[in-house]
Enzyme design. Structure first.
Site, PDB file in Angstrom:
ATOM      1  N   GLU A   1      -3.459 -14.662   2.092  1.00  0.00           N
ATOM      2  CA  GLU A   1      -2.159 -14.810   2.542  1.00  0.00           C
ATOM      3  C   GLU A   1      -1.901 -16.113   2.901  1.00  0.00           C
ATOM      4  O   GLU A   1      -2.493 -17.070   2.873  1.00  0.00           O
ATOM      5  CB  GLU A   1      -2.036 -13.852   3.787  1.00  0.00           C
ATOM      6  CG  GLU A   1      -2.324 -12.585   3.519  1.00  0.00           C
ATOM      7  CD  GLU A   1      -2.095 -11.729   4.441  1.00  0.00           C
ATOM      8  OE1 GLU A   1      -1.114 -11.797   5.393  1.00  0.00           O
ATOM      9  OE2 GLU A   1      -2.854 -10.375   4.737  1.00  0.00           O
TER      10      GLU A   1
ATOM     11  N   ASP B   1     -11.130 -10.132   9.604  1.00  0.00           N
ATOM     12  CA  ASP B   1     -11.084  -9.111   8.527  1.00  0.00           C
ATOM     13  C   ASP B   1     -12.278  -8.509   8.570  1.00  0.00           C
ATOM     14  O   ASP B   1     -12.560  -7.303   8.743  1.00  0.00           O
ATOM     15  CB  ASP B   1     -10.337  -9.670   7.397  1.00  0.00           C
ATOM     16  CG  ASP B   1     -10.377  -8.543   6.253  1.00  0.00           C
ATOM     17  OD1 ASP B   1      -9.610  -7.534   6.465  1.00  0.00           O
ATOM     18  OD2 ASP B   1     -11.356  -8.539   5.587  1.00  0.00           O
TER      19      ASP B   1
ATOM     20  N   VAL C   1       0.862  -1.017  -0.103  1.00  0.00           N
ATOM     21  CA  VAL C   1      -0.030   0.145  -0.023  1.00  0.00           C
ATOM     22  C   VAL C   1       0.988   1.373  -0.024  1.00  0.00           C
ATOM     23  O   VAL C   1       0.826   2.114  -0.678  1.00  0.00           O
ATOM     24  CB  VAL C   1      -1.053  -0.194   1.116  1.00  0.00           C
ATOM     25  CG1 VAL C   1      -1.882   1.253   1.207  1.00  0.00           C
ATOM     26  CG2 VAL C   1      -1.848  -1.275   1.201  1.00  0.00           C
TER      27      VAL C   1
ATOM     28  N   LYS D   1     -14.173  -4.977   9.950  1.00  0.00           N
ATOM     29  CA  LYS D   1     -14.929  -4.021   9.252  1.00  0.00           C
ATOM     30  C   LYS D   1     -16.090  -3.546   9.794  1.00  0.00           C
ATOM     31  O   LYS D   1     -16.687  -2.604   9.750  1.00  0.00           O
ATOM     32  CB  LYS D   1     -14.845  -4.245   7.712  1.00  0.00           C
ATOM     33  CG  LYS D   1     -13.570  -4.302   7.180  1.00  0.00           C
ATOM     34  CD  LYS D   1     -13.414  -5.127   5.694  1.00  0.00           C
ATOM     35  CE  LYS D   1     -12.094  -5.230   5.048  1.00  0.00           C
ATOM     36  NZ  LYS D   1     -11.917  -6.195   4.081  1.00  0.00           N
TER      37      LYS D   1
END
Ligand SMILES: NC(=O)c1ccc[n+]([C@@H]2O[C@H](COP(=O)([O-])OP(=O)(O)OC[C@H]3O[C@@H](n4cnc5c(N)ncnc54)[C@H](OP(=O)(O)O)[C@@H]3O)[C@@H](O)[C@H]2O)c1
Length: 319
Positions: A199, A210, A16, A214
């Site tokens: 991953e 994950d 990123v 969120k």
């Protein structure tokens, strides 16, 4: 360099960080950012890079000879007014990202992050410091990368958000789609890993951590206050091929009274059932419009960098 008005520091120069560095330089002119520069980068592996050349990412190729310094110290000593935090995600205590962000705020800097850890786990602490110092913490990239998600409600002033449903993890959505076509879980996971979607340790995606992060981030954003530990979470490991073929998706649901992530079979008439591959999508139920939808990539180098660029423009337009 002295005529530069706004200086940016990047903390964490992986996928990123490098994506943002390149996207920033490729869009700088069209966005009229002649007085904005990325003046410092600090990373555990690449070290401390001052006044980076714009072709830096082509040159570094996995390694540099720059000095290794403590990122928190570098942030404290920096004259940048915006810090972009792009280090690794940690769902235990959100470190080291939390310390980086706290240090930046306490030293009068705005913060942009794509790191879900501090936003999902410790946003209240960050908000308190941000309120005290008057500096912003923006985190668009933590949900659906650069695809408009929670920030879309800024376009519908007055609309009350009643409930959100979403497919917020591309990796599990890809695996479920492969399973719906006949793959078993293990083969679909390996395919996702081969394509760079999953991953080596897929726990965070497959077990729903994950998506749960969120859910906590969205909940906090809309004032519903469910913590990540409050989210009812079930991953996709027990989903069968038949269930996947009949429209089972890993669905996130959030409202004032609900915060969950679970595999659910969706009706054929449900738009979210038809979100395929690594795409993410959000259904935002509002009082004035009913449901509105947004769909697009939820990860990726350029896609996540776009989120940080969106946040950067928000800060620059405000100040
Ligand atoms: N990639 C995506 O598509 C995506 C999408 C949405 C959100 N995000 C989030 O954005 C963040 C960055 O993701 P990424 O894909 O760029 O990860 P990444 O490629 O692993 O990059 C993270 C970088 O930060 C460095 N780093 C780790 N700890 C550090 C520390 N204490 N101080 C300074 N640098 C440190 C890492 O060095 P080492 O390699 O030596 O550890 C690495 O260079 C993560 O929180 C991720 O969850 C990523």
């Amino acid at each position: 360099m002295d005529s530069v008005k706004t200086k940016i520091m990047i903390v964490g120069f992986g996928v990123v960080g490098q994506g943002f560095f390149d996207l920033f330089h490729s869009k700088k002119e069209s966005l009229g950012l002649n007085n904005v520069e990325i003046t410092e980068i600090v990373d555990k592996k690449y070290g401390y890079i001052e006044r980076p050349p714009i072709d830096l990412t082509e040159k570094i190729n996995g390694k540099t000879d720059y000095p290794l310094i403590d990122p928190a110290k570098a942030i404290k000593n920096s004259d940048a007014s915006i810090v972009c935090e792009f280090t690794w995600v940690n769902y235990k205590d959100a470190e080291p990202a939390f310390t980086h962000m706290k240090t930046a705020l306490e030293n009068g800097k705005h913060v942009i992050t794509t790191n879900k850890g501090p936003v999902a786990l410790r946003m209240d602490e960050l908000k308190t410091i941000s309120k005290k110092t008057g500096n912003d913490v923006l985190f668009k990239g933590t949900v659906m990368a650069g695809t408009p998600s929670f920030n879309i409600v800024k376009l519908i002033p007055g609309a009350e958000v009643l409930r959100i449903r979403g497919i917020l993890n591309g990796t599990t959505n890809f695996i479920l789609e492969q399973m719906s076509k006949g793959s078993d879980f293990g083969t679909a996971l390996k395919e996702a890993q081969k394509l760079g979607y999953a991953e080596a340790d897929p726990t965070n995606d497959v077990e729903g951590f994950d998506s749960a992060a969120k859910v906590a981030i969205l909940s906090n954003y809309f004032g519903w206050k469910h913590r990540m530990s409050d989210v009812q979470r079930e991953g996709i490991k027990n989903v069968s091929r038949e269930e996947a073929a009949h429209g089972t998706k890993l669905l996130a649901t959030i409202s004032k009274t609900e915060a969950s992530v679970a595999p659910l079979q969706l009706e054929d008439t449900d738009l979210l059932r038809h979100v395929n591959g690594v795409m993410n999508a959000l259904e935002i139920e509002t009082d004035s419009l009913g449901p509105i939808y947004t769909m697009g990539p939820g990860a990726g180098r350029k896609e996540t960098a776009q989120a940080a660029l969106t946040d950067l423009m928000e800060i620059l337009n405000k100040n």
